[in-house]
Design a protein around this motif. Structure first.
Motif, mmCIF file in Angstrom:
data_model
loop_
_atom_site.group_PDB
_atom_site.id
_atom_site.type_symbol
_atom_site.label_atom_id
_atom_site.label_comp_id
_atom_site.label_asym_id
_atom_site.label_seq_id
_atom_site.Cartn_x
_atom_site.Cartn_y
_atom_site.Cartn_z
ATOM 1 N N GLU A 57 0.753 -1.105 0.104
ATOM 2 C CA GLU A 57 0.118 -0.147 0.182
ATOM 3 C C GLU A 57 0.984 1.141 -0.204
ATOM 4 O OE1 GLU A 57 -2.398 -0.282 3.507
ATOM 5 O OE2 GLU A 57 -0.554 -0.437 4.910
ATOM 6 N N VAL A 58 0.537 2.318 -0.537
ATOM 7 C CA VAL A 58 1.184 3.571 -0.717
ATOM 8 C C VAL A 58 0.370 4.633 -0.038
ATOM 9 C CG1 VAL A 58 1.998 5.308 -2.154
ATOM 10 C CG2 VAL A 58 1.949 3.049 -2.915
ATOM 11 N N TRP A 59 1.347 5.317 1.062
ATOM 12 C CA TRP A 59 0.915 6.370 1.883
ATOM 13 C C TRP A 59 1.466 7.728 1.495
ATOM 14 C CZ3 TRP A 59 -2.280 5.452 6.551
ATOM 15 C CH2 TRP A 59 -2.714 4.232 6.744
ATOM 16 N N ARG A 60 0.905 8.543 1.938
ATOM 17 C CA ARG A 60 1.524 10.073 1.710
ATOM 18 C C ARG A 60 2.268 10.619 3.137
ATOM 19 N NH1 ARG A 60 -1.503 14.222 -1.547
ATOM 20 N NH2 ARG A 60 -3.085 13.496 -0.027
ATOM 21 N N ALA A 61 3.220 11.111 3.172
ATOM 22 C CA ALA A 61 3.931 11.315 4.407
ATOM 23 C C ALA A 61 4.832 12.731 4.359
ATOM 24 C CB ALA A 61 4.867 10.397 5.138
ATOM 25 N N THR A 62 5.326 13.156 5.125
ATOM 26 C CA THR A 62 6.223 14.338 5.379
ATOM 27 C C THR A 62 7.642 13.691 5.987
ATOM 28 O OG1 THR A 62 5.615 15.112 7.282
ATOM 29 C CG2 THR A 62 4.544 16.041 5.147
ATOM 30 N N ALA A 63 8.503 14.324 5.411
ATOM 31 C CA ALA A 63 10.002 13.924 5.867
ATOM 32 C C ALA A 63 10.789 15.307 6.274
ATOM 33 C CB ALA A 63 10.905 13.263 4.877
ATOM 34 N N ARG A 64 11.265 15.218 7.621
ATOM 35 C CA ARG A 64 12.210 16.328 7.849
ATOM 36 C C ARG A 64 13.438 15.845 8.222
ATOM 37 N NH1 ARG A 64 9.952 18.603 13.572
ATOM 38 N NH2 ARG A 64 8.162 19.106 11.985
ATOM 39 N N ASP A 65 14.455 16.722 7.623
ATOM 40 C CA ASP A 65 15.890 16.715 7.499
ATOM 41 C C ASP A 65 16.474 17.133 8.843
ATOM 42 O OD1 ASP A 65 16.239 19.197 7.259
ATOM 43 O OD2 ASP A 65 16.725 18.906 5.065
ATOM 44 N N PRO A 66 17.634 16.971 9.234
ATOM 45 C CA PRO A 66 18.346 17.530 10.531
ATOM 46 C C PRO A 66 18.122 19.075 10.703
ATOM 47 C CG PRO A 66 19.708 15.867 9.576
ATOM 48 C CD PRO A 66 18.769 16.030 8.420
ATOM 49 N N SER A 67 18.288 19.528 9.530
ATOM 50 C CA SER A 67 17.886 21.121 9.489
ATOM 51 C C SER A 67 16.457 21.534 9.600
ATOM 52 C CB SER A 67 18.482 21.822 8.107
ATOM 53 O OG SER A 67 17.588 21.501 7.046
ATOM 54 N N GLY A 68 15.693 20.703 9.587
ATOM 55 C CA GLY A 68 14.100 21.138 9.978
ATOM 56 C C GLY A 68 13.444 21.044 8.619
ATOM 57 N N LEU A 69 13.909 21.185 7.399
ATOM 58 C CA LEU A 69 13.307 21.274 6.327
ATOM 59 C C LEU A 69 12.483 19.746 6.022
ATOM 60 C CD1 LEU A 69 13.090 23.119 3.503
ATOM 61 C CD2 LEU A 69 15.007 21.377 2.594
ATOM 62 N N GLU A 70 11.102 20.504 5.713
ATOM 63 C CA GLU A 70 10.320 19.330 5.258
ATOM 64 C C GLU A 70 9.936 19.394 3.849
ATOM 65 O OE1 GLU A 70 7.345 19.090 9.265
ATOM 66 O OE2 GLU A 70 6.763 20.339 7.562
ATOM 67 N N ARG A 71 9.615 18.043 3.583
ATOM 68 C CA ARG A 71 9.156 17.507 2.172
ATOM 69 C C ARG A 71 8.219 16.438 2.212
ATOM 70 N NH1 ARG A 71 14.435 14.812 -0.699
ATOM 71 N NH2 ARG A 71 14.684 13.307 0.775
ATOM 72 N N LEU A 72 7.216 16.422 1.291
ATOM 73 C CA LEU A 72 6.478 15.151 1.046
ATOM 74 C C LEU A 72 7.243 13.887 0.219
ATOM 75 C CD1 LEU A 72 3.151 17.016 -0.510
ATOM 76 C CD2 LEU A 72 3.264 15.930 1.895
ATOM 77 N N VAL A 73 6.776 12.891 1.071
ATOM 78 C CA VAL A 73 7.367 11.607 0.473
ATOM 79 C C VAL A 73 6.124 10.587 0.130
ATOM 80 C CG1 VAL A 73 9.622 12.082 1.145
ATOM 81 C CG2 VAL A 73 8.000 10.806 2.579
ATOM 82 N N ALA A 74 6.405 9.467 -0.447
ATOM 83 C CA ALA A 74 5.502 8.674 -0.530
ATOM 84 C C ALA A 74 6.052 7.231 0.154
ATOM 85 C CB ALA A 74 5.325 8.109 -2.112
#
Length: 547
Positions: free
Chosen positions: A3-20
């Motif tokens: 199954e595929v979900w949508r999520a957010t990822a945050r790197d150590p600097s705090g920058l967020e982006r959408l991932v699957a």
């Protein structure tokens, strides 16, 4: 199967982006073959960094099973685009179809030419190039996705040997015949995709799987200009060469296809642009874009801060399996459709969440937030100086001097002395042994720290060639058994389509109430598909004959 979900990822600097997030279904989480295939997909995808291939960020594991964090692509696959255009009564604009397929061919060519750290070709074959596995984003980007059944040098066979892998309508003739395939098999599939986008019609489309397989095997392709007279002769030549029945008559590489498509576009100015493709996608799917944006806003509003979760629920850091290109893991998730793939359960969007739905969304977000906590902890807690252990690898006497060994992707060459004793980091390890004429042998082991070696006895099997098998019965809903295993339940009337290994023998049995069982011995041969028509004799007729 996933199954595929949508999520957010945050790197150590705090920058967020959408991932699957692609996650194995719990029912398959303990299947070793599927799990190995899923991990192969992630490891191969992690090496394929190209503008026209969906990027794999990370392979990880949670309590419910393994998952892959991938690039999120807001858009539609070519199958959705094909169906929308067919409903509208017109194929995709010719220039844009050629432009999109040229980019897809670029990504495919990059995968085919991928090499390992020693500069040796990985011999990647996607084996499932199809409209469902090509996504066009609303920004005009074209991405090849889903290397779930791809094969590369060093990867052993995955899944059940009795199944043809891939979508029948996009297989190559040699793939249907059960013969070895290379990059030219993917070129054929690319040609089918191009044919269908240009004509707005399916190329191989029969009422049954058997009919489709026969159409592909024969590969008698009607010139596309007969279905769409606007297709120029120069473009038709490209399509038909990609769809040649024999691999030797096709383009030798996807890169050659891309080059010829670009040459065609250059001779038909103005040259298409990404902005033009983006405008076309946004106009074609305006309503879907608005709905997706609404769901996205609701999803972002429902996220849970991982720092607020109880610490006792965190996944142990030792279960995090980062790829070399690994990045942050998702913090929150929503089961909204990303781009359904053959290994991803199709997800449908419901109405905007009400309070009860919102609570469920928060719970779902919290479950993925656990992954974020585990991922962060996993990177912090990796030991700088892991404990050491010893690995002892041996092969049958006839393979000594021929077999090559690799551990965790490091090629150790072909040892002159056997068994091979090697000092490695303690903990999980992946051992691979290859030999001429044999299927690669791969096995995960856990190396214990200390001086007592962990032994691996590698037994690479002779290479297997699959022979397609199609069975029709009368009555049509008879139960089918293959070597005592039920492959079609009683009451199902569809044709059975599978595969057997050349050079072996199999026992086929058909049963139905009121009929005498029918047993047939099968001896599959390479290059000769088996087409079985099993007609059962009525017990009443049999008794009448006895009297």
């Amino acid at each position: 199967m996933a199954e595929v979900w949508r999520a957010t990822a945050r790197d150590p600097s705090g920058l967020e982006r959408l991932v699957a997030i692609k996650r194995i279904l719990p029912s398959l989480a303990q299947d070793p073959d599927f799990l190995a295939m899923f991990q192969d997909e992630a490891r191969l995808g992690g090496q394929l960094v190209h503008p026209h291939i969906a990027r794999v960020h990370e392979l990880g594991q949670c309590e419910d099973g393994s998952f892959i964090a991938m690039e999120y692509i807001p858009g539609k696959d070519l199958r959705a685009l094909f169906e929308r255009n067919r409903r509208n009564g017109a194929p995709m604009p010719l220039r844009l179809a050629v432009y999109a397929l040229a980019q897809l061919a670029d990504g495919l060519d990059f995968a085919h030419r991928q090499c390992d750290a020693r500069g040796e070709s990985l011999q990647v074959v996607h084996r499932d190039v199809s409209p469902q596995n090509a996504v066009v984003s609303y920004a005009g980007e074209v991405k090849l996705i889903d290397f779930g059944i791809a094969r590369a040098a060093g990867m052993g066979p995955r899944g059940r040997s009795g199944a043809l892998k891939g979508k029948f309508s996009y297989m190559s003739p040699e793939q249907v015949r059960g013969q070895p395939v290379d990059a030219r098999s993917d070129v054929f599939a690319l040609g089918v995709c191009l044919y269908e986008l240009l004509t707005g019609e399916r190329l191989f489309n029969g009422e049954t799987d058997f009919v489709v397989l026969e159409q592909v095997r024969e590969a008698q392709v009607e010139p596309p200009s007969r279905r769409n007279p606007r297709i120029p002769a120069a473009l038709e030549r490209i399509v038909l060469r990609a769809l040649a029945r024999e691999p030797e008559a096709r383009y030798a590489s996807a890169g050659e296809v891309a080059g010829d498509l670009r040459s065609f576009l250059a001779a038909q100015p103005p040259y298409p642009t990404r902005a033009e493709l983006a405008a076309y996608m946004q106009a074609t799917f305006a309503e879907e874009m608005a709905q997706e944006q609404e769901r996205l806003e609701a999803f972002l509003a429902a996220r849970v801060d991982p720092s607020t979760l109880p610490t006792q629920l965190e996944v142990p850091a030792s279960r995090v399996l980062p790829l070399p290109l690994g990045e942050g893991r998702g913090e929150g998730s929503e089961p909204a459709p990303v781009h359904p793939t053959p290994t991803a359960a199709p997800l449908t969007a419901g109405p905007r969440a009400r309070p009860a739905s919102r609570r469920r969304a928060l719970l779902a977000a919290a479950s993925l937030a656990l992954l974020a906590a585990a991922g962060a902890a996993g990177y912090r807690l990796l030991p700088r100086e892991p404990a050491q252990g010893f690995l002892l690898v041996d092969v049958p006497p006839e393979l000594r001097g021929l077999a090559r060994v690799s551990v965790n992707g490091e090629d150790l060459g072909a040892p002159m002395q056997w068994p091979l004793l090697r000092r490695v980091a303690a903990g999980p390890a992946l051992v691979q042994v290859t030999a001429p004429g044999r299927e690669p042998f791969r096995t995960p082991v856990r190396v214990d720290p200390g001086t007592l070696p962990t032994r691996v006895d590698a037994l690479p099997r002779a290479r297997e060639v699959q022979v397609p098998l199609v069975v029709r019965t009368e009555p049509a809903d008879a139960q089918l058994l293959l070597d005592g295993r039920v492959v079609r339940e009683a009451g199902e009337s569809r044709e059975y389509v599978g595969a057997l290994v050349a050079g072996t023998r199999a026992r086929l049995e058909a049963r139905a109430p009121g009929y005498r069982p029918l047993v047939q011995e099968l001896a599959p041969e390479e290059g000769r598909p088996l087409q079985i028509s099993a007609r059962l004799e009525s017990e009443a007729v049999a008794q009448e004959q006895i009297r």
